[in-house]
Design a protein around this motif. Sequence first.
Motif, mmCIF file in Angstrom:
data_model
loop_
_atom_site.group_PDB
_atom_site.id
_atom_site.type_symbol
_atom_site.label_atom_id
_atom_site.label_comp_id
_atom_site.label_asym_id
_atom_site.label_seq_id
_atom_site.Cartn_x
_atom_site.Cartn_y
_atom_site.Cartn_z
ATOM 1 N N GLY A 51 0.949 -1.170 0.189
ATOM 2 C CA GLY A 51 0.039 -0.071 0.021
ATOM 3 C C GLY A 51 0.844 1.318 -0.040
ATOM 4 O O GLY A 51 0.414 2.448 0.048
ATOM 5 N N GLN A 95 1.417 1.874 10.714
ATOM 6 C CA GLN A 95 1.256 2.015 9.464
ATOM 7 C C GLN A 95 2.413 1.285 8.849
ATOM 8 O O GLN A 95 3.347 1.689 8.131
ATOM 9 C CB GLN A 95 1.035 3.465 8.941
ATOM 10 C CG GLN A 95 0.342 4.335 9.637
ATOM 11 C CD GLN A 95 -1.332 4.205 9.121
ATOM 12 O OE1 GLN A 95 -1.465 3.980 7.901
ATOM 13 N NE2 GLN A 95 -2.030 4.180 9.914
ATOM 14 N N ILE A 122 -0.895 -1.677 4.124
ATOM 15 C CA ILE A 122 -2.158 -1.677 4.204
ATOM 16 C C ILE A 122 -3.127 -2.887 4.406
ATOM 17 O O ILE A 122 -4.264 -2.980 4.653
ATOM 18 C CB ILE A 122 -2.862 -0.960 2.736
ATOM 19 C CG1 ILE A 122 -4.210 -0.445 2.810
ATOM 20 C CG2 ILE A 122 -2.436 -1.753 1.691
ATOM 21 C CD1 ILE A 122 -4.465 0.637 3.654
ATOM 22 N N ILE A 173 -3.595 -3.568 7.973
ATOM 23 C CA ILE A 173 -4.404 -2.519 8.490
ATOM 24 C C ILE A 173 -5.986 -3.062 8.120
ATOM 25 O O ILE A 173 -6.821 -3.040 8.950
ATOM 26 C CB ILE A 173 -4.199 -1.117 7.862
ATOM 27 C CG1 ILE A 173 -3.006 -0.598 8.352
ATOM 28 C CG2 ILE A 173 -5.388 -0.234 8.339
ATOM 29 C CD1 ILE A 173 -2.329 0.715 8.044
ATOM 30 N N GLN A 174 -6.023 -3.375 6.806
ATOM 31 C CA GLN A 174 -7.616 -4.003 6.372
ATOM 32 C C GLN A 174 -7.962 -5.103 7.146
ATOM 33 O O GLN A 174 -8.849 -5.417 7.814
ATOM 34 C CB GLN A 174 -7.348 -4.018 4.997
ATOM 35 C CG GLN A 174 -7.456 -2.726 4.009
ATOM 36 C CD GLN A 174 -7.096 -3.142 2.558
ATOM 37 O OE1 GLN A 174 -6.167 -4.253 2.278
ATOM 38 N NE2 GLN A 174 -7.326 -1.932 1.891
ATOM 39 N N MET A 182 -13.219 0.197 6.927
ATOM 40 C CA MET A 182 -12.063 1.003 6.677
ATOM 41 C C MET A 182 -12.743 2.711 6.700
ATOM 42 O O MET A 182 -11.495 3.343 6.808
ATOM 43 C CB MET A 182 -11.470 0.719 5.138
ATOM 44 C CG MET A 182 -10.984 -0.588 5.293
ATOM 45 S SD MET A 182 -9.551 -0.569 6.395
ATOM 46 C CE MET A 182 -8.338 0.434 5.816
ATOM 47 N N VAL A 191 -10.855 4.024 9.800
ATOM 48 C CA VAL A 191 -9.406 3.723 9.973
ATOM 49 C C VAL A 191 -8.714 4.975 9.333
ATOM 50 O O VAL A 191 -9.048 5.372 8.326
ATOM 51 C CB VAL A 191 -8.966 2.634 9.600
ATOM 52 C CG1 VAL A 191 -7.644 2.197 9.705
ATOM 53 C CG2 VAL A 191 -9.930 1.121 9.721
ATOM 54 N N VAL A 238 -5.506 6.005 7.593
ATOM 55 C CA VAL A 238 -4.539 5.397 6.869
ATOM 56 C C VAL A 238 -3.635 6.487 6.192
ATOM 57 O O VAL A 238 -4.057 7.487 5.506
ATOM 58 C CB VAL A 238 -5.268 4.509 5.788
ATOM 59 C CG1 VAL A 238 -4.195 3.821 4.880
ATOM 60 C CG2 VAL A 238 -6.244 3.759 6.220
ATOM 61 N N THR A 239 -2.211 6.304 6.472
ATOM 62 C CA THR A 239 -1.470 7.331 6.072
ATOM 63 C C THR A 239 -0.281 6.458 5.341
ATOM 64 O O THR A 239 0.938 7.107 4.830
ATOM 65 C CB THR A 239 -0.682 8.189 7.202
ATOM 66 O OG1 THR A 239 -0.290 7.237 8.174
ATOM 67 C CG2 THR A 239 -1.770 8.953 7.810
ATOM 68 N N VAL A 240 -0.278 5.214 5.278
ATOM 69 C CA VAL A 240 0.908 4.299 4.685
ATOM 70 C C VAL A 240 1.120 4.451 3.173
ATOM 71 O O VAL A 240 2.341 4.548 2.959
ATOM 72 C CB VAL A 240 0.330 2.897 4.862
ATOM 73 C CG1 VAL A 240 -0.651 2.425 4.149
ATOM 74 C CG2 VAL A 240 1.851 2.026 4.787
ATOM 75 N N SER A 258 4.826 6.294 13.300
ATOM 76 C CA SER A 258 3.507 6.298 12.340
ATOM 77 C C SER A 258 2.350 6.467 13.147
ATOM 78 O O SER A 258 1.472 7.189 12.437
ATOM 79 C CB SER A 258 3.673 4.711 12.019
ATOM 80 O OG SER A 258 2.932 4.015 12.735
ATOM 81 N N ALA A 267 -0.107 9.527 12.389
ATOM 82 C CA ALA A 267 -1.485 9.440 11.657
ATOM 83 C C ALA A 267 -2.687 10.146 12.659
ATOM 84 O O ALA A 267 -3.343 10.597 12.071
ATOM 85 C CB ALA A 267 -1.774 7.847 11.976
#
Length: 324
Positions: free
Chosen positions: A40, A252, A255, A258-259, A269, A272, A274-276, A286, A290
């Motif tokens: 991701g 992160q 992805i 995370i998912q 999602m 959530v 997400v910055t990855v 991280s 975030a």
Amino acid sequence: MTRRAMVRGVGHYLPERIVPNSFFEDIVDTSDEWIRTRSGIERRHFAAEGETTSHMAVKAAKAALKDAGMSVGDIDAIIVATTTPDLTFPSTATMVQQGLGMERGFAFDIQAVCAGFIFALVNANALIVTGQAERILVIGAETFSRLLDMKDRATCVLFGDGAGALVLEAHAATGTNADRGILASDLNSDGRDRDMLYVDGGPSSTGTTGVVKMLGNQLFRRAVERLTETAHHALGKAGLSDNDVDWIVPHQANIRIIQGTAKKMGIPMEKVIVTVADHGNTSAASIPLALSVGKAEGKIKKGDLIVTEAIGGGLAWGGVVLRW
Ligand code: UT7
């Protein structure tokens, strides 16, 4: 009345240089497509030559103090979570103390690699709840690019540099899970898994810094399981469940991790942060990165219930439940 540690400010800093996935296509056998689909990640920031972890931590800390409407004189302690200190000693935290012009209080580092910010938050919370400090700067900062073997495609494409910071402040609360502040936490480690993710150098072994080694696939499977478990333990301790969660703010790393964790928790999602894609894996930085981005984008708001979780080298992992 119960004493709780509440978030009063948040901020972050990212180095100027943005490194796209295509950069790695020239140095190892990889592709933008592989990196995007497997992790991701689309880009990450790398620190400039001479730019260190403490430099970035100071910038993130200043941003968090500004957000809190406080000055350094209001702060009693600094905790820096990092695996990439400027020097073997003194601690990066004391360098940040000097960089901020802070002339009192205390400062120390915490080393729990990618889970470092969770361990730092829990320690800061304990110091506040027990009356040792009123206000603490909790920082995650890493120059992970300096630990990378640029010939190892399995690791060099995954990590980035940056820093994030929170200001925690003591406040008098009711003692229920409707309070703002840190409500519960869960910490774990298992040294038997040390070969899954480590750096092959150090002062007392090789006398060198070393580079990252990772059994990514094994770690991936372990991560989803452990992260779901720790989030549930922390929520359970707070007397809350998945349905109460407004935001998951995960470490992160990937992805798909995370998912997978969000799916196991039954949380969509949309809830959530997400910055990855933009930051890559910045290890201990991280989560505060975030949190800062999530607030700046108008997602995280006062009163929101947040579960934050991370896993990394050790293995070490944990989660914190807090109301913003
Ligand atoms: O922050 C600390 C926590 N860190 C993590 O949790 C990281 C956990 N692990 C991961 O995120 C994933 O395991 C990776 C992104 C590291 C790898 O994804 P994967 O789906 O687990 O791939 P894999 O390791 O099983 O490798 C699949 C294939 C292999 O080739 P063969 O053996 O199938 O021919 C690798 O050699 O992909 C190959 N490969 C690459 N190919 C192109 C590994 N790295 C690369 C690369 N570019 N950069």
